[in-house]
Design a protein around this motif. Structure first.
Motif, PDB file in Angstrom:
ATOM      1  N   UNK A 125       0.828  -1.198   0.000  1.00  0.00           N
ATOM      2  CA  UNK A 125       0.000   0.000   0.000  1.00  0.00           C
ATOM      3  C   UNK A 125       0.867   1.254   0.000  1.00  0.00           C
ATOM      4  N   UNK A 126       1.898   1.253   0.833  1.00  0.00           N
ATOM      5  CA  UNK A 126       2.742   2.432   0.952  1.00  0.00           C
ATOM      6  C   UNK A 126       3.443   2.732  -0.364  1.00  0.00           C
ATOM      7  N   UNK A 127       3.924   1.674  -0.998  1.00  0.00           N
ATOM      8  CA  UNK A 127       4.649   1.849  -2.256  1.00  0.00           C
ATOM      9  C   UNK A 127       3.765   2.479  -3.329  1.00  0.00           C
ATOM     10  N   UNK A 128       2.537   2.002  -3.459  1.00  0.00           N
ATOM     11  CA  UNK A 128       1.680   2.502  -4.528  1.00  0.00           C
ATOM     12  C   UNK A 128       0.990   3.817  -4.176  1.00  0.00           C
ATOM     13  N   UNK A 129       0.584   3.972  -2.924  1.00  0.00           N
ATOM     14  CA  UNK A 129      -0.105   5.214  -2.566  1.00  0.00           C
ATOM     15  C   UNK A 129       0.843   6.401  -2.552  1.00  0.00           C
ATOM     16  N   UNK A 130       2.150   6.136  -2.481  1.00  0.00           N
ATOM     17  CA  UNK A 130       3.121   7.228  -2.580  1.00  0.00           C
ATOM     18  C   UNK A 130       2.978   7.965  -3.904  1.00  0.00           C
ATOM     19  N   UNK A 131       2.574   7.245  -4.951  1.00  0.00           N
ATOM     20  CA  UNK A 131       2.386   7.893  -6.259  1.00  0.00           C
ATOM     21  C   UNK A 131       1.248   8.904  -6.210  1.00  0.00           C
ATOM     22  N   UNK A 132       0.232   8.571  -5.448  1.00  0.00           N
ATOM     23  CA  UNK A 132      -0.880   9.512  -5.339  1.00  0.00           C
ATOM     24  C   UNK A 132      -0.479  10.725  -4.499  1.00  0.00           C
ATOM     25  N   UNK A 133       0.278  10.501  -3.437  1.00  0.00           N
ATOM     26  CA  UNK A 133       0.784  11.615  -2.634  1.00  0.00           C
ATOM     27  C   UNK A 133       1.648  12.541  -3.489  1.00  0.00           C
ATOM     28  N   UNK A 134       2.474  11.958  -4.341  1.00  0.00           N
ATOM     29  CA  UNK A 134       3.330  12.748  -5.232  1.00  0.00           C
ATOM     30  C   UNK A 134       2.484  13.548  -6.214  1.00  0.00           C
ATOM     31  N   UNK A 135       1.449  12.927  -6.724  1.00  0.00           N
ATOM     32  CA  UNK A 135       0.564  13.572  -7.692  1.00  0.00           C
ATOM     33  C   UNK A 135      -0.125  14.790  -7.063  1.00  0.00           C
ATOM     34  N   UNK A 136      -0.607  14.618  -5.828  1.00  0.00           N
ATOM     35  CA  UNK A 136      -1.288  15.714  -5.133  1.00  0.00           C
ATOM     36  C   UNK A 136      -0.315  16.857  -4.882  1.00  0.00           C
ATOM     37  N   UNK A 137       0.884  16.523  -4.395  1.00  0.00           N
ATOM     38  CA  UNK A 137       1.869  17.549  -4.066  1.00  0.00           C
ATOM     39  C   UNK A 137       2.375  18.287  -5.298  1.00  0.00           C
ATOM     40  N   UNK A 138       2.274  17.653  -6.475  1.00  0.00           N
ATOM     41  CA  UNK A 138       2.783  18.260  -7.710  1.00  0.00           C
ATOM     42  C   UNK A 138       1.754  19.133  -8.420  1.00  0.00           C
ATOM     43  N   UNK A 139       0.517  19.140  -7.959  1.00  0.00           N
ATOM     44  CA  UNK A 139      -0.522  19.913  -8.642  1.00  0.00           C
ATOM     45  C   UNK A 139      -0.196  21.405  -8.650  1.00  0.00           C
ATOM     46  N   UNK A 140      -0.383  22.034  -9.794  1.00  0.00           N
ATOM     47  CA  UNK A 140      -0.193  23.481  -9.924  1.00  0.00           C
ATOM     48  C   UNK A 140      -1.529  24.158  -9.645  1.00  0.00           C
ATOM     49  N   UNK A 141      -1.721  24.560  -8.403  1.00  0.00           N
ATOM     50  CA  UNK A 141      -3.040  25.061  -7.980  1.00  0.00           C
ATOM     51  C   UNK A 141      -3.108  26.580  -7.892  1.00  0.00           C
ATOM     52  N   UNK A 142      -1.974  27.269  -7.981  1.00  0.00           N
ATOM     53  CA  UNK A 142      -1.986  28.716  -7.844  1.00  0.00           C
ATOM     54  C   UNK A 142      -2.226  29.120  -6.404  1.00  0.00           C
ATOM     55  N   UNK A 143      -2.222  30.411  -6.150  1.00  0.00           N
ATOM     56  CA  UNK A 143      -2.433  30.912  -4.788  1.00  0.00           C
ATOM     57  C   UNK A 143      -3.906  31.271  -4.580  1.00  0.00           C
ATOM     58  N   UNK A 144      -4.260  31.508  -3.321  1.00  0.00           N
ATOM     59  CA  UNK A 144      -5.608  31.960  -2.985  1.00  0.00           C
ATOM     60  C   UNK A 144      -6.561  30.876  -2.540  1.00  0.00           C
ATOM     61  N   UNK A 145      -6.156  29.613  -2.600  1.00  0.00           N
ATOM     62  CA  UNK A 145      -7.060  28.519  -2.233  1.00  0.00           C
ATOM     63  C   UNK A 145      -7.118  28.279  -0.724  1.00  0.00           C
ATOM     64  N   UNK A 146      -6.066  28.685  -0.013  1.00  0.00           N
ATOM     65  CA  UNK A 146      -6.010  28.531   1.445  1.00  0.00           C
ATOM     66  C   UNK A 146      -6.225  29.890   2.089  1.00  0.00           C
ATOM     67  N   UNK A 147      -7.403  30.105   2.626  1.00  0.00           N
ATOM     68  CA  UNK A 147      -7.745  31.415   3.181  1.00  0.00           C
ATOM     69  C   UNK A 147      -6.825  31.802   4.338  1.00  0.00           C
ATOM     70  N   UNK A 148      -6.355  30.833   5.089  1.00  0.00           N
ATOM     71  CA  UNK A 148      -5.490  31.108   6.231  1.00  0.00           C
ATOM     72  C   UNK A 148      -4.057  31.434   5.808  1.00  0.00           C
ATOM     73  N   UNK A 149      -3.704  31.137   4.550  1.00  0.00           N
ATOM     74  CA  UNK A 149      -2.374  31.417   4.016  1.00  0.00           C
ATOM     75  C   UNK A 149      -2.506  31.691   2.524  1.00  0.00           C
ATOM     76  N   UNK A 150      -2.955  32.883   2.169  1.00  0.00           N
ATOM     77  CA  UNK A 150      -3.329  33.185   0.777  1.00  0.00           C
ATOM     78  C   UNK A 150      -2.209  32.995  -0.247  1.00  0.00           C
TER      79      UNK A 150
END
Length: 315
Positions: free
Chosen positions: A58-83
């Motif tokens: 599980x750890x080996x394969x789910x790491x790919x999903x963690x990497x995918x989430x962390x690599x998303x280009x989301x821009x700023x403004x989505x976290x109101x507590x840290x714009x």
């Protein structure tokens, strides 16, 4: 002159003895260096995703999903507590001493973009204020005990837990944070109605650390009581539902099925899945992949029914 030459080796020996004694004292008084065992994650971000894995596969394969989430280009403004936050910080909790090697293997040698955090063992957690399993007995699904514990100890003010098979639909994932912040609720998730309980699905759930504190404490207490009374627990969502019903003043936002997509849409006569993230409204594809779970649901690159689980660009 002869006295100076004769005294130099003696002075050197004395200085070396003093240095050696000082070094020995410093080493004796210092804490041993440990590869694992930090008390708390290093991230200082206000918003982010948390994940957990235990077993090697599980750890080996789910790491790919963690990497995918962390690599998303989301821009700023989505976290109101840290714009100014322009990416999604991810902390991956685990109790596996081989995690670093497993993650590297799962990522084909790439450097992780997320923080890998060792919790310690069930019996001897090393994370600060993390409660040990309340019994010495072990069973196959005793990892369920970890869920309320790491929820309580999340480093983020606003957290989103994502199971390994909850694959983001590109940058739309941050809409979950935006919707949750606008609601001013304490906790949010997709409402599940089952035969034994009704409540939030904890596999894709957001919460405010301060507002949800009484609920998370009640959840941990309920899990502890259930384990001590029955010897085991095999699920965590029933105890969470009970805590939600018993905790007053905790506001809940129910995510829509149009945003948290758990249904595999059937598009043709062979009943193949139409696509990943079948609607533009989907924030996350969190369907139950059944026996193809690891190869498809977690991996996200593999093919299922001729369709890629991941069709949108991760960047």
């Amino acid at each position: 002159y002869s006295l100076w030459l004769g005294g130099q080796p003696a002075m050197r020996r004395a200085a070396l003895r003093r240095a050696a004694l000082a070094l020995a004292a410093a080493v004796a008084g210092a804490k041993p260096r440990m590869k694992h065992g930090k008390p708390y994650p290093e991230t200082k971000a206000e918003c982010g995703v948390i994940m957990i894995g235990t077993g090697d596969y599980y750890l080996r394969y789910s790491a790919r999903n963690a990497q995918r989430i962390a690599a998303l280009a989301v821009g700023s403004g989505w976290c109101a507590a840290q714009p100014d936050l322009d990416h999604i910080p991810v902390v991956y909790f685990h109790d596996n001493t081989k995690a670093e090697a497993l993650v590297r293997k799962g990522l084909s040698g790439a450097e992780p973009r997320f923080e890998l955090f060792y919790l310690g063992t069930r019996a001897n957690p090393t994370m600060a204020k993390f409660e040990a399993l309340p019994t010495q007995r072990r069973w196959a699904r005793d990892y369920k005990w970890l869920r309320p514990q790491y929820y309580k100890r999340s480093p983020f003010r606003i957290s989103l837990n994502m199971d390994g098979d909850a694959v983001p639909c590109g940058a739309r994932l941050v809409e979950a944070f935006r919707a949750f912040t606008r609601s001013q609720a304490a906790v949010a998730g997709l409402w599940h109605v089952g035969a034994t309980y009704s409540g939030l699905n904890t596999g894709f759930m957001a919460w405010d650390k301060e507002k949800a504190a009484p609920l998370l404490a009640a959840w941990a207490d309920g899990m502890r009581r259930a384990i001590l009374a029955n010897g085991t627990v095999n699920h965590d969502q029933q105890t969470f539902a009970a805590a939600l019903g018993a905790t007053r003043g905790v506001s809940v936002l129910r995510f829509s099925e149009a945003n948290v997509c758990r249904v595999c849409h059937r598009a043709d006569k062979t009943s193949h899945c139409a696509s990943t993230c079948p609607s533009d409204s989907c924030w996350v594809d969190h369907r139950d992949w059944g026996p193809k779970y690891n190869k498809a649901g977690i991996d996200g690159i593999a093919k299922v029914d001729g369709q890629s689980k991941w069709k949108l660009s991760p960047g």
